[in-house]
Enzyme design. Structure first.
Site, short mmCIF file in Angstrom:
data_model
loop_
_atom_site.label_atom_id
_atom_site.label_comp_id
_atom_site.label_asym_id
_atom_site.label_seq_id
_atom_site.Cartn_x
_atom_site.Cartn_y
_atom_site.Cartn_z
N SER A 24 0.90 -1.40 0.36
CA SER A 24 0.26 -0.05 -0.20
C SER A 24 0.94 0.84 -0.21
CB SER A 24 -0.96 0.03 1.70
OG SER A 24 -1.50 -0.82 1.18
N ARG A 28 1.81 3.83 -3.33
CA ARG A 28 1.50 5.77 -2.38
C ARG A 28 2.40 6.81 -2.71
NH1 ARG A 28 -2.30 2.67 -0.18
NH2 ARG A 28 -4.49 3.66 0.10
N GLY A 95 -5.67 -3.16 -7.23
CA GLY A 95 -7.15 -2.81 -7.24
C GLY A 95 -7.01 -1.61 -6.73
N ARG A 123 -14.85 -6.14 -10.26
CA ARG A 123 -13.99 -5.56 -8.81
C ARG A 123 -14.61 -4.76 -9.03
NH1 ARG A 123 -8.28 -6.54 -6.64
NH2 ARG A 123 -9.55 -5.92 -4.64
N GLN A 170 -9.06 2.61 -0.65
CA GLN A 170 -8.77 3.48 -1.33
C GLN A 170 -10.14 3.77 -1.83
OE1 GLN A 170 -9.23 -0.79 -3.66
NE2 GLN A 170 -6.71 -1.62 -2.89
N ASP A 315 -7.03 -8.04 4.76
CA ASP A 315 -6.46 -8.81 3.65
C ASP A 315 -5.27 -10.56 4.82
OD1 ASP A 315 -6.62 -6.83 2.16
OD2 ASP A 315 -4.84 -5.42 2.61
N LYS A 342 -12.74 -9.20 -3.77
CA LYS A 342 -11.32 -8.97 -3.96
C LYS A 342 -10.56 -8.99 -4.88
CE LYS A 342 -10.63 -6.66 0.48
NZ LYS A 342 -10.27 -5.27 0.21
#
Ligand code: SPQ
Length: 428
Positions: A24, A28, A95, A123, A170, A315, A342
């Site tokens: 993650s 970013r 995603g 998704r 998200q 997760d 997911k």
């Protein structure tokens, strides 16, 4: 599609692993580096397939990015430095890439199209495109904007206040990234606290953001400045070894440099509540806090996992399901409907794949019921193209009595390219 025989019936796991960069935060770091002004350097960048997809998409938007191993340098020119891409932007299996990029592209006055792999094509995207449309972006996609391919013509955004219908970092992040480009103020109201890496990144890149309980507010028109990002190890990757250490006999594993952001540490809370022998040492405060974890073979008890902890371990539920098979008593997981959207429907894939290994486990509408004290047999199982299912099954094999073959093993490189090397190092 590759099928491999997994290591089974292991008598101990011993050693130390330096956990690779957080997925993650790696995504970013590239995104913020691209929308900031000036140079951003990244250390411990995750070279998983998903994060490489993010780099490739930003290169197509005209951003110069150098990446070699776990080091990356991004030469950002602000939001206005992004250019109309001449090709479609392919997010692969990610995603996070598609949803956060939608937020960025919503504010850009040009046309772009996003596609992904088969799993991305299933998704849901209206959870993101709906609020972005109300900010003023023009977005369309297959099935009334629900699925890829999705096209965006952005620009002229006005701030909104938006209550998230699902707990999703998200969606929150996409709205905040669009909000940074909108006129006035944008507020996101969360139902449960989700991972706050985007909020931390905004501050780390010199921007302002107000967080008041479940309300998150940004002002549009802020300038972000390039900086250095030290990516901590991914607690979601560490989780596989935390569970392996707890369930394999005679084990002691040290996991170095694990991100301990409180919005991600639900797995630690669950392990402790189940009675695991887990210690946190060398804690370090930083823009993302870290520490080392020591896990030993543990006696575990079944628990109920529900409510606001769910987004803090969403997760990790596949690997928690395996953990629960070795606990004393029943474990119930509730409030986890989000698992259905997911990389796979993670309620169904966890239940079906563990059943193939002889596990007694049932799916429910919003989670699963896992019976404890079980002996795992063996069989042929599949990741179904889902990295977290693949790694959970590889850990399950360690306590299986008979041969386990794993189909579609390559999915694991999405978030943990050297997973098997690390596992091997604990066996020797
Ligand atoms: O990026 P992707 O494919 O959505 O990855 C997953 C994962 O298991 O690695 C989910 F399938 O993590 C998401 C996580 O579930 C990463 C993420 C983020 O970086 O903001 C947030 C969570 O998703 P969501 O939908 O709850 O916002």
């Amino acid at each position: 599609m590759k099928t491999t025989s997994l290591q089974i019936n292991v008598d101990k796991l011993q050693g130390q692993i330096v956990i690779p960069g957080d997925k993650s935060i790696s995504h970013r770091s590239i995104m913020f580096g691209a929308i900031a002004n000036g140079t951003t350097t990244v250390s411990n960048f995750l070279t998983g397939d998903d994060c490489l997809s993010t780099i490739s998409c930003f290169r197509k938007l005209g951003v110069e990015i150098e990446q070699e191993g776990d080091k990356a340098t991004i030469y950002g020119k602000g939001f206005s430095g992004l250019q109309e891409p001449s090709e479609v932007l392919d997010v692969g299996n990610s995603g996070t890439t598609i949803r956060l990029m939608l937020g960025i592209l919503a504010g850009r006055p040009f046309f772009s199209t996003l596609i992904g792999d088969q799993s991305i094509g299933k998704r849901p995207m209206t959870r993101v495109t709906k609020p972005l449309l109300s900010l003023g972006a023009k977005i369309d996609g297959r099935n009334d904007g629900e699925y890829t391919p999705i096209s965006v013509r952005g620009g002229n955004l006005e701030g909104i206040e938006y209550e998230l219908p699902v707990a999703s970092a998200q969606v929150k992040s996409a709205i905040l990234l669009a909000g940074l480009q909108a006129k006035g103020e944008t507020t996101v109201l969360e139902s449960s606290k989700t991972r706050d890496h985007t909020e931390r990144m905004i501050r780390h890149f010199g921007g302002e953001i107000q967080v008041d309980g479940l309300a998150v507010k940004v002002q549009g028109g802020q300038e972000l400045k390039g900086t250095h990002v030290q990516v901590p190890g991914d607690i979601s990757s560490a989780a596989f070894f935390l569970v392996a250490g707890a369930i394999v006999s005679n084990s002691e594993i040290i996991l170095k440099n694990v991100g301990l952001n409180p919005t991600r540490t639900g797995i630690i809370d669950v392990l402790k509540e189940m009675g695991a022998d887990l210690q946190i040492v060398n804690e370090k405060a930083a823009f993302e806090p870290t520490g080392d974890l020591i896990i030993k073979t543990s006696s575990l008890k079944g628990i109920t996992i529900e409510g606001s902890i769910i987004p803090r371990l969403i997760d990790e539920i596949p690997i928690i399901a395996l953990l629960a098979t070795q606990a004393d008593g029943v474990t119930i997981i509730k409030d986890a409907e989000e698992l259905k959207v997911k990389e796979t429907n993670r309620i169904d894939t966890v239940v079906h794949e563990l059943q193939k290994l002889g596990v007694k486990i049932e799916s429910t509408n919003d989670g699963m019921i896992i019976y404890g004290n079980q002996e795992l047999t063996g069989g042929t199982v599949s990741s179904h193209g889902d990295h977290r299912i693949g790694m959970m099954l590889a850990v399950a094999a360690l306590i299986c009595e008979k041969e386990v073959r794993l189909e579609n093993i390559e999915a694991i490189s999405v978030s943990y390219p050297n997973f098997f090397e690390h596992l091997q190092s604990l066996l020797s």
